[in-house]
Design an enzyme around this catalytic site. Structure first.
Site: not given
Ligand code: GDP
Ligand code: IMO
Ligand code: MG
Length: 423
Positions: A13, A16, A40-41, A223
């Site tokens: 999270d 990415k 979840g991206h 991840q």
């Molecule tokens: P990922 O799994 O690495 O793609 O990241 P996620 O989408 O799960 O979580 C990142 C969250 O932060 C999302 O809600 C993005 O829209 C938000 N986000 C990304 N870059 C920034 C930033 O520079 N500032 C803020 N405030 N939010 C951001």
């Molecule tokens: P993105 O791509 C954050 C975590 C779960 C749990 C552990 C194992 O959005 O960064 P699993 O379902 O993979 O067997 O769970 O890994 N986990 C993540 N945490 N971002 C993710 O993906 C994750 N994918 C798995 O919360 O702790």
């Molecule tokens: Mg994510």
């Protein structure tokens, strides 16, 4: 060679999705190589937000070929639902490919994920319950069903029948659960197979040709490094290798096919699910970061645990992934904090621990050694050049660069792809 891997440097999270979207604007290919629908991206374009789980985050560029590689565990139901949702937002899938060798997530994987978590009780991992661990376990056990098997009705019937017989024995006898119905699953998944057929091919060969032709290829991480099955906080990890090395196996290319490696980290740290987290903040600062940074999971909606930046884990990420550069994302939620801390090492029994411990019971006893930085009050979301940032924010970035020994080439100041500083 014109290739780059983008990898999560913390516990996932990190943002990415946003950086893939930025890199994809000049990419010919975006290749997802690991994980599954546990990811979840988020891709934000103006007032539109796209939530992606299995579809590569380069999908908003119709000319870019988006690939789901062999290392991904593919949930047909989830991927098709995701495509239906994205289609409503105007996304096209003419350039989407899925590898024939990708393993298929089936209902018994999700059932096992759920049942195993319950059985673990207080030691539960806090998985996303998407069937990821059980699907990779079947792959290792050599009883997995791949996309190529799903597309062959007779072979699928034979493999599914055998697996359901075995899985039902475990579900009923070990967990006391309800057996799954073979006919129901077979019919449902044959329907999915028909819809997936047009996307299926040997994507490893496609990626190889693209690399040879000097195309711009971006390998999309899911991840993060600390969730890696080998190098992460085992057993509180995912079941794949979300690191650069894992991208080679999962995309079907050799290590020499990856030229650069960009790590994505937040300016603080978050984690979803259970497991050690040395710099976690169980106080109002942690709550502030969760609030201002909207730290809630994209896949499960769970509140993310928040804490200070940890240079020990970032050094691990630099080492394991061979990072050539780092993006420090989400710098904006730090605005308004009087003091900002970074763990530069850990202390254990009066001794300094420089490297991330293998034993999580030792890790739990480690106390972070913090370096403190002056905060800033300005809203930085409109800054587009490093010099536009408040002096205190510049100092913070330069200190991170020094502590982790990797150049910080990008800084995120907001969710939109435009809200980024390139250094
Ligand atoms: P990922 O799994 O690495 O793609 O990241 P996620 O989408 O799960 O979580 C990142 C969250 O932060 C999302 O809600 C993005 O829209 C938000 N986000 C990304 N870059 C920034 C930033 O520079 N500032 C803020 N405030 N939010 C951001
Ligand atoms: P993105 O791509 C954050 C975590 C779960 C749990 C552990 C194992 O959005 O960064 P699993 O379902 O993979 O067997 O769970 O890994 N986990 C993540 N945490 N971002 C993710 O993906 C994750 N994918 C798995 O919360 O702790
Ligand atoms: Mg994510």
């Amino acid at each position: 060679m014109n290739t780059i891997a983008l990898v999560g440097a913390q516990w996932g999270d990190e943002g990415k999705g946003k950086y893939i979207d930025i890199l994809a604007s000049t990419a010919d290919y975006v290749v997802r190589a690991t994980g599954g629908s546990n990811a979840g991206h988020t891709v934000v374009r103006g007032d539109k937000a796209y939530k992606l789980h299995l579809i590569p985050s380069g999908i908003l560029y119709p000319e870019t070929v988006n690939i789901i590689g062999n290392g991904v565990v593919l949930d047909p139901k989830v991927v098709l639902q995701e495509m239906d949702e994205l289609a409503k937002q105007g996304v096209k899938f003419d350039n989407l490919l899925m590898d024939l060798r990708a393993h298929i997530v089936l209902p018994y994987h999700k059932e096992f994920d759920e049942l195993a978590e319950i059985a673990k009780g207080a030691n539960a991992i806090g998985t996303t319950k998407r069937g990821i661990g059980p699907c990779y376990a079947d792959k290792c056990d050599r009883i997995g069903i791949r996309l190529v098997d799903l597309l062959d009705e007779n072979l699928f019937a034979q493999k599914l029948k055998q697996n359901i017989r075995l899985k039902n024995k475990i579900i009923t006898a070990v967990y006391g659960g309800k057996p799954l119905d073979y006919d129901e699953i077979y019919t449902e998944y044959c329907g999915y197979a028909k819809r997936l057929q047009p996307f299926a091919c040997d994507t490893g060969a496609v990626v190889y040709d693209a690399v040879k032709a000097d195309k711009r290829v971006v390998f999309e991480g899911a991840q993060g490094t600390l969730l890696d099955l080998d190098s992460g906080t085992y057993p509180f990890v995912t079941s794949s290798h979300p690191i650069t090395g894992g991208f080679c196996a999962g995309a079907g290319v050799g290590p020499t096919a990856i030229k650069e490696c960009l790590g994505i980290a937040k300016s603080y740290t978050t984690r979803v699910g259970a497991g050690p987290f040395p710099t976690e903040l169980d106080d109002e600062v942690g709550a502030h970061l969760r609030d201002v940074g909207h730290e809630y999971g994209v896949t499960t909606g769970r509140a993310r645990r928040c804490g200070w930046l940890d240079a020990v884990i970032l050094r691990l990420a630099v080492r394991i992934n061979g990072l050539t550069s780092l993006a420090i994302n989400k710098l904006d939620p730090l605005s308004g904090l009087k003091t900002i801390k970074v763990a530069v090492g850990y202390e254990l029994n009066g001794k300094c621990v420089k490297d991330f411990p293998a034993d999580i019971s030792i890790l739990e006893k480690c106390t972070p050694v913090y370096e403190e930085f002056e905060g800033w009050t300005e809203d930085i979301t409109s800054c587009r050049r490093f010099e536009d940032l408040p002096k205190a924010a510049q100092k913070y970035i330069l200190a991170i660069e020094k502590a982790v020994d990797c150049p910080v080439t990008m800084i995120g100041v907001g969710p939109d792809k435009e809200q980024n500083i390139v250094r």
